[in-house]
Design an enzyme around this catalytic site. Structure first.
Site, short mmCIF file in Angstrom:
data_model
loop_
_atom_site.label_atom_id
_atom_site.label_comp_id
_atom_site.label_asym_id
_atom_site.label_seq_id
_atom_site.Cartn_x
_atom_site.Cartn_y
_atom_site.Cartn_z
N PHE A 40 16.03 -8.47 17.22
CA PHE A 40 15.11 -7.31 17.46
C PHE A 40 13.89 -7.63 18.06
CE2 PHE A 40 13.02 -4.02 14.22
CZ PHE A 40 13.19 -2.99 15.40
N ALA A 41 13.46 -7.13 19.03
CA ALA A 41 12.18 -7.50 19.72
C ALA A 41 10.94 -6.96 18.98
CB ALA A 41 11.83 -6.87 21.34
N THR A 42 9.65 -7.67 19.05
CA THR A 42 8.58 -7.38 18.32
C THR A 42 8.18 -5.88 18.90
OG1 THR A 42 7.95 -9.57 18.08
CG2 THR A 42 6.25 -7.97 17.60
N PHE A 44 9.86 -3.46 20.18
CA PHE A 44 10.79 -2.67 19.16
C PHE A 44 10.49 -2.15 18.01
CE2 PHE A 44 13.68 -3.21 23.21
CZ PHE A 44 13.37 -2.00 23.78
N MET A 45 9.93 -3.34 17.19
CA MET A 45 9.78 -3.12 15.87
C MET A 45 8.38 -2.25 15.78
SD MET A 45 8.61 -6.10 12.88
CE MET A 45 7.14 -6.26 13.39
N LEU A 48 9.40 1.21 16.16
CA LEU A 48 9.90 1.72 14.84
C LEU A 48 8.95 2.16 13.79
CD1 LEU A 48 12.59 2.39 13.79
CD2 LEU A 48 12.66 0.04 12.91
N MET A 49 8.02 1.01 13.68
CA MET A 49 7.04 1.56 12.73
C MET A 49 6.01 2.82 13.14
SD MET A 49 5.45 -2.62 12.06
CE MET A 49 6.44 -3.44 10.59
N GLU A 50 5.78 2.78 14.22
CA GLU A 50 5.19 4.11 14.99
C GLU A 50 6.03 5.31 14.60
OE1 GLU A 50 2.68 4.42 18.36
OE2 GLU A 50 3.41 2.66 18.96
N HIS A 76 5.18 -10.10 12.87
CA HIS A 76 6.59 -10.23 12.97
C HIS A 76 6.89 -11.58 12.22
CE1 HIS A 76 10.42 -8.83 15.53
NE2 HIS A 76 10.60 -9.18 14.06
#
Length: 141
Positions: A40-42, A44-45, A48-50, A76
């Site tokens: 999981f890429a930072t 994309f994390m 996802l948080m947004e 991360h």
């Protein structure tokens, strides 16, 4: 924005990591990214948080309003392989006019993977969109 969003409000949002959300897919044009492990890429994390914050704000926005990310400060701290579910826990920590601040915490099925803060600005799309179109018209090619 309605006056229903309050400091202390919480929200939870889950997503299962796919191969498309791994580091090599973040910028497939980059040989350096393509050579990295498929976790999981930072970037994309952060997205996802947004997304979790956007989802938390949805019921509190007036018609024609949305929000834009204007600040992010997260760490991360652990890798997540594809196939694992990530859950983001969101807490509203500050309301300041049209700006909303959140504490965000992401966990996969095993451990904490990221945590920090995220700020969003509430905008009216009918005001924002014309400004972007005007800016795009200035592109020199």
């Amino acid at each position: 924005m309605k006056d229903t969003l309050k400091v202390g409000a919480t929200h939870r949002f889950s997503f299962t990591v796919t191969d498309a959300k791994t580091v090599p897919q973040l910028y497939p044009e980059s040989p350096d990214f393509c050579a990295m492990p498929a976790v999981f890429a930072t970037g994309f994390m952060v997205g996802l948080m947004e997304w979790a914050c956007v989802d938390a704000m949805k019921p509190h926005l007036d018609d024609g309003e949305g929000s834009l990310g204007v600040g992010i400060n997260v760490n991360h701290v652990a890798a997540t392989p594809p196939g694992m579910m990530v859950t983001v826990y969101v807490t509203c920590i500050k309301l300041d006019g049209r700006r909303v601040s959140f504490h965000v915490r992401a966990e996969d099925e095993v451990e904490l993977i990221g945590e920090g803060t995220h700020d969003r600005a509430i905008v009216r799309w009918d005001r924002f969109t014309p400004k972007i179109k005007e800016k795009a018209a200035k592109i020199r090619r």
